[in-house]
Design a protein around this motif. Structure first.
Motif, PDB file in Angstrom:
ATOM      1  N   GLY A  38       0.837  -0.914  -0.298  1.00  0.00           N
ATOM      2  CA  GLY A  38      -0.086   0.069  -0.090  1.00  0.00           C
ATOM      3  C   GLY A  38       0.749   0.890   0.298  1.00  0.00           C
ATOM      4  O   GLY A  38       1.760   1.368   1.132  1.00  0.00           O
ATOM      5  N   ILE A  39       0.305   2.281  -0.219  1.00  0.00           N
ATOM      6  CA  ILE A  39       1.245   3.505  -1.337  1.00  0.00           C
ATOM      7  C   ILE A  39       0.213   4.490  -0.644  1.00  0.00           C
ATOM      8  O   ILE A  39      -0.354   4.923  -1.252  1.00  0.00           O
ATOM      9  CB  ILE A  39       2.127   3.777  -2.280  1.00  0.00           C
ATOM     10  CG1 ILE A  39       2.867   2.089  -2.843  1.00  0.00           C
ATOM     11  CG2 ILE A  39       2.579   4.831  -2.456  1.00  0.00           C
ATOM     12  CD1 ILE A  39       3.849   2.552  -4.090  1.00  0.00           C
ATOM     13  N   VAL A  49       4.571   3.387   3.209  1.00  0.00           N
ATOM     14  CA  VAL A  49       4.442   2.507   2.497  1.00  0.00           C
ATOM     15  C   VAL A  49       3.888   1.218   3.509  1.00  0.00           C
ATOM     16  O   VAL A  49       4.813   1.257   5.101  1.00  0.00           O
ATOM     17  CB  VAL A  49       5.841   1.726   1.744  1.00  0.00           C
ATOM     18  CG1 VAL A  49       5.521   0.446   1.272  1.00  0.00           C
ATOM     19  CG2 VAL A  49       6.276   3.109   0.748  1.00  0.00           C
ATOM     20  N   ILE A  50       3.265   0.639   3.549  1.00  0.00           N
ATOM     21  CA  ILE A  50       2.441  -0.005   4.269  1.00  0.00           C
ATOM     22  C   ILE A  50       2.622  -1.914   3.557  1.00  0.00           C
ATOM     23  O   ILE A  50       2.545  -2.386   2.326  1.00  0.00           O
ATOM     24  CB  ILE A  50       2.057  -0.265   4.972  1.00  0.00           C
ATOM     25  CG1 ILE A  50       1.066   0.633   5.695  1.00  0.00           C
ATOM     26  CG2 ILE A  50       0.604  -1.945   5.852  1.00  0.00           C
ATOM     27  CD1 ILE A  50      -0.688   1.325   5.639  1.00  0.00           C
ATOM     28  N   LEU A  51       3.109  -2.867   4.055  1.00  0.00           N
ATOM     29  CA  LEU A  51       3.285  -4.197   3.331  1.00  0.00           C
ATOM     30  C   LEU A  51       2.210  -4.476   4.059  1.00  0.00           C
ATOM     31  O   LEU A  51       2.765  -5.366   5.083  1.00  0.00           O
ATOM     32  CB  LEU A  51       5.080  -4.606   2.943  1.00  0.00           C
ATOM     33  CG  LEU A  51       6.134  -3.435   2.250  1.00  0.00           C
ATOM     34  CD1 LEU A  51       7.293  -4.264   2.839  1.00  0.00           C
ATOM     35  CD2 LEU A  51       5.714  -3.883   0.786  1.00  0.00           C
ATOM     36  N   GLN A  52       2.076  -5.613   3.446  1.00  0.00           N
ATOM     37  CA  GLN A  52       0.902  -7.204   3.632  1.00  0.00           C
ATOM     38  C   GLN A  52       1.664  -8.274   3.416  1.00  0.00           C
ATOM     39  O   GLN A  52       2.235  -8.570   2.738  1.00  0.00           O
ATOM     40  CB  GLN A  52      -0.460  -7.556   3.361  1.00  0.00           C
ATOM     41  CG  GLN A  52      -1.161  -6.038   3.538  1.00  0.00           C
ATOM     42  CD  GLN A  52      -2.760  -6.132   3.652  1.00  0.00           C
ATOM     43  OE1 GLN A  52      -3.074  -7.143   2.530  1.00  0.00           O
ATOM     44  NE2 GLN A  52      -3.485  -4.931   3.619  1.00  0.00           N
ATOM     45  N   ILE A  53       2.000  -9.321   4.941  1.00  0.00           N
ATOM     46  CA  ILE A  53       3.189 -10.190   4.373  1.00  0.00           C
ATOM     47  C   ILE A  53       2.236 -11.827   4.936  1.00  0.00           C
ATOM     48  O   ILE A  53       1.475 -11.497   6.249  1.00  0.00           O
ATOM     49  CB  ILE A  53       4.086 -10.095   5.688  1.00  0.00           C
ATOM     50  CG1 ILE A  53       5.265  -9.226   4.858  1.00  0.00           C
ATOM     51  CG2 ILE A  53       5.203 -11.610   4.943  1.00  0.00           C
ATOM     52  CD1 ILE A  53       6.144  -8.957   5.426  1.00  0.00           C
ATOM     53  N   PRO A  54       1.503 -12.609   4.238  1.00  0.00           N
ATOM     54  CA  PRO A  54       0.990 -13.656   4.668  1.00  0.00           C
ATOM     55  C   PRO A  54       1.736 -14.721   5.472  1.00  0.00           C
ATOM     56  O   PRO A  54       2.250 -15.213   4.598  1.00  0.00           O
ATOM     57  CB  PRO A  54      -0.248 -13.910   3.757  1.00  0.00           C
ATOM     58  CG  PRO A  54       0.626 -13.630   2.100  1.00  0.00           C
ATOM     59  CD  PRO A  54       1.524 -12.471   3.208  1.00  0.00           C
ATOM     60  N   ASN A  55       0.607 -15.210   6.083  1.00  0.00           N
ATOM     61  CA  ASN A  55       1.662 -16.568   6.672  1.00  0.00           C
ATOM     62  C   ASN A  55       0.899 -17.804   6.292  1.00  0.00           C
ATOM     63  O   ASN A  55      -0.377 -17.523   5.679  1.00  0.00           O
ATOM     64  CB  ASN A  55       2.340 -16.756   8.058  1.00  0.00           C
ATOM     65  CG  ASN A  55       1.374 -16.419   8.936  1.00  0.00           C
ATOM     66  OD1 ASN A  55      -0.241 -16.939   8.703  1.00  0.00           O
ATOM     67  ND2 ASN A  55       1.214 -15.416  10.185  1.00  0.00           N
ATOM     68  N   ALA A  56       1.226 -18.880   6.773  1.00  0.00           N
ATOM     69  CA  ALA A  56       0.390 -20.106   5.869  1.00  0.00           C
ATOM     70  C   ALA A  56      -0.646 -20.144   7.207  1.00  0.00           C
ATOM     71  O   ALA A  56      -1.169 -21.265   7.028  1.00  0.00           O
ATOM     72  CB  ALA A  56       1.765 -21.802   6.496  1.00  0.00           C
ATOM     73  N   THR A  57      -0.564 -20.117   8.583  1.00  0.00           N
ATOM     74  CA  THR A  57      -1.775 -19.671   9.116  1.00  0.00           C
ATOM     75  C   THR A  57      -3.342 -18.658   8.341  1.00  0.00           C
ATOM     76  O   THR A  57      -4.062 -19.284   9.154  1.00  0.00           O
ATOM     77  CB  THR A  57      -1.962 -20.261  10.764  1.00  0.00           C
ATOM     78  OG1 THR A  57      -1.251 -18.316  10.661  1.00  0.00           O
ATOM     79  CG2 THR A  57      -0.315 -20.646  11.531  1.00  0.00           C
ATOM     80  N   PHE A 130      -7.179   4.882   4.225  1.00  0.00           N
ATOM     81  CA  PHE A 130      -6.145   4.242   3.355  1.00  0.00           C
ATOM     82  C   PHE A 130      -6.017   3.443   4.679  1.00  0.00           C
ATOM     83  O   PHE A 130      -5.369   2.357   4.388  1.00  0.00           O
ATOM     84  CB  PHE A 130      -5.267   4.774   2.812  1.00  0.00           C
ATOM     85  CG  PHE A 130      -4.021   4.173   2.216  1.00  0.00           C
ATOM     86  CD1 PHE A 130      -3.608   3.204   1.743  1.00  0.00           C
ATOM     87  CD2 PHE A 130      -3.000   4.322   3.141  1.00  0.00           C
ATOM     88  CE1 PHE A 130      -2.565   3.114   0.715  1.00  0.00           C
ATOM     89  CE2 PHE A 130      -1.907   3.687   3.220  1.00  0.00           C
ATOM     90  CZ  PHE A 130      -1.506   3.074   1.637  1.00  0.00           C
ATOM     91  N   GLU A 131      -5.359   3.217   6.123  1.00  0.00           N
ATOM     92  CA  GLU A 131      -5.165   2.686   6.569  1.00  0.00           C
ATOM     93  C   GLU A 131      -6.142   1.849   7.072  1.00  0.00           C
ATOM     94  O   GLU A 131      -5.506   0.295   7.363  1.00  0.00           O
ATOM     95  CB  GLU A 131      -4.695   3.559   8.133  1.00  0.00           C
ATOM     96  CG  GLU A 131      -3.873   2.720   9.412  1.00  0.00           C
ATOM     97  CD  GLU A 131      -3.512   3.905  10.261  1.00  0.00           C
ATOM     98  OE1 GLU A 131      -3.942   3.127  11.447  1.00  0.00           O
ATOM     99  OE2 GLU A 131      -3.624   4.829  10.148  1.00  0.00           O
ATOM    100  N   LYS A 132      -7.027   2.113   7.241  1.00  0.00           N
ATOM    101  CA  LYS A 132      -8.242   1.035   8.179  1.00  0.00           C
ATOM    102  C   LYS A 132      -8.483  -0.152   7.014  1.00  0.00           C
ATOM    103  O   LYS A 132      -8.306  -1.554   6.662  1.00  0.00           O
ATOM    104  CB  LYS A 132      -9.397   1.710   8.491  1.00  0.00           C
ATOM    105  CG  LYS A 132     -10.592   0.187   8.679  1.00  0.00           C
ATOM    106  CD  LYS A 132     -11.690   1.787   8.750  1.00  0.00           C
ATOM    107  CE  LYS A 132     -13.047   0.414   9.303  1.00  0.00           C
ATOM    108  NZ  LYS A 132     -13.925   0.695   9.573  1.00  0.00           N
TER     109      LYS A 132
END
Length: 364
Positions: A38-39, A49-57, A130-132
């Protein structure tokens, strides 16, 4: 014995050469692989800049930094992260609506120049907080990703526009086409809610299209798979296929374009007693009116988001091509005529027939 002595160093050398091919491998457990970037506008700096990092759960980790440039913000995220940040799996770039109004040219240029970002990634505009929207999560569902909302094999429908990074880059540098970018916000029970389409002129957002208008935009572009049109109360049809035919013209008054849209549809819902001929007539009148109203709206934005310049491009000199958006497109006379054919391939429940005796009737 002497032969064995000669071959031993050769075999050892070959083994060393083969092993050197793996010197730069990285442990995936020591890497973060963001799926969404997100920018937006920062509180204290130019960009956030916000990065979303998914994991296996199915859960998501968020990394967030501000700086005067996107590259520096990502570098600051890397500095404070305990793992390496690799953007090679980035699937979606979300841009704050406020930035979209100011211009996204530098954001798209950054994504294209970055060596570790795939230009096949998707672009969307955040219409709302944006943040929400970026920090929004739903109950862990590992099988669902943000990309699914734009995938024709998953959640995408023609009521949503879709644009990739390379397409955005091409359009913002094109003399004959502008781009349409999907608009979304956080959903209540879903990850996203689609709000329509952002209409761009070059790299700036100048207006919007509703979901119904986006369907017409996609129809014009030949993207209609799964499209459902509501004709009137309790009447709706599914688009089976579409044929688009353009008739170009050029006079002293400027360019003209008549588009014939022929739709083959399946009735999915209709009131009892309403004939197919009546539905075809209503659809032709309704869609022709909606198409031409949408054309007038787009013309008011002075944005060739439909890419009509591409239709005339083979007939334009280089000089006229460079003037298409500024001179010729505002002079374009454009009209769309819609024709509808109903296909008899859907079965309906007959309310007056006992289901125990097979209450399914073929449409007529």
């Amino acid at each position: 014995m002497r032969i064995r002595t000669l071959w031993a160093p050769i075999i050892a050398l070959c083994a060393i050469i083969l092993l050197t091919g793996c010197w730069d491998t990285k442990d995936i457990n020591k890497e973060y692989l963001p799926a969404v970037m997100g920018i937006g506008k920062g509180r204290s700096d130019k960009y956030r800049v916000i990065l979303q990092i998914p994991n296996a759960t199915g859960k998501t980790q968020f990394l967030d930094k501000e700086s005067k440039s996107i590259s520096k913000a990502i570098d600051l995220i890397r500095t404070d992260s305990e793992k390496n940040i690799d953007l090679v799996h980035l699937r979606l770039m979300l841009i704050d609506k406020e930035l979209a109004h100011e211009g996204i040219g530098n954001l798209i240029d950054f994504a294209v120049r970055a060596n570790d970002i795939s230009i096949k990634g998707l672009v969307a505009v955040v219409d709302g907080d944006f943040e929400k929207t970026l920090y929004h999560e739903i109950s862990p569902t590992p099988e669902v990703s943000s990309y699914d909302f734009f995938s024709e094999e998953a959640g995408w429908t023609p009521n949503q526009s879709i644009v990739r990074i390379w397409e955005a880059y091409r359009s913002q540098n094109s003399f004959s086409e502008d781009m349409a970018i999907p608009m979304l916000k956080n959903g209540d029970r879903t990850l996203f809610t689609f709000r329509g389409t952002a209409v761009m002129r070059e790299d700036r957002m100048v207006g919007t299209l509703s979901q119904d208008e986006t369907l017409l935009y996609n129809l014009f572009k030949g993207k209609y798979t799964g499209g459902t049109i509501e004709v009137a109360q309790n009447t709706s049809v599914l688009i089976e296929n579409a044929k688009i035919k353009h008739r170009r013209g050029w006079s002293e008054q400027g360019p003209s374009l008549i588009t014939e849209v022929t739709l083959n549809v399946l009735i999915t819902e209709k009131p009892k007693g309403k004939s197919n001929k009546r539905i075809e007539k209503e659809m032709c009148e309704q869609l022709s009116r909606q198409f031409n109203d949408t054309l007038n709206k787009i013309r008011g934005y002075k944005s060739d988001v439909l890419g009509t310049g591409l239709i005339f491009r083979p007939y334009l000199s280089e000089k006229n091509l460079m003037k298409w958006k500024s001179k010729w497109f505002p002079m374009l006379e454009q009209k769309v005529n819609v024709h509808v054919n109903i296909l008899n391939e859907i079965y309906f429940k007959d309310p007056d027939t006992d289901m125990g005796q097979g209450g399914l009737l073929k449409s007529s």
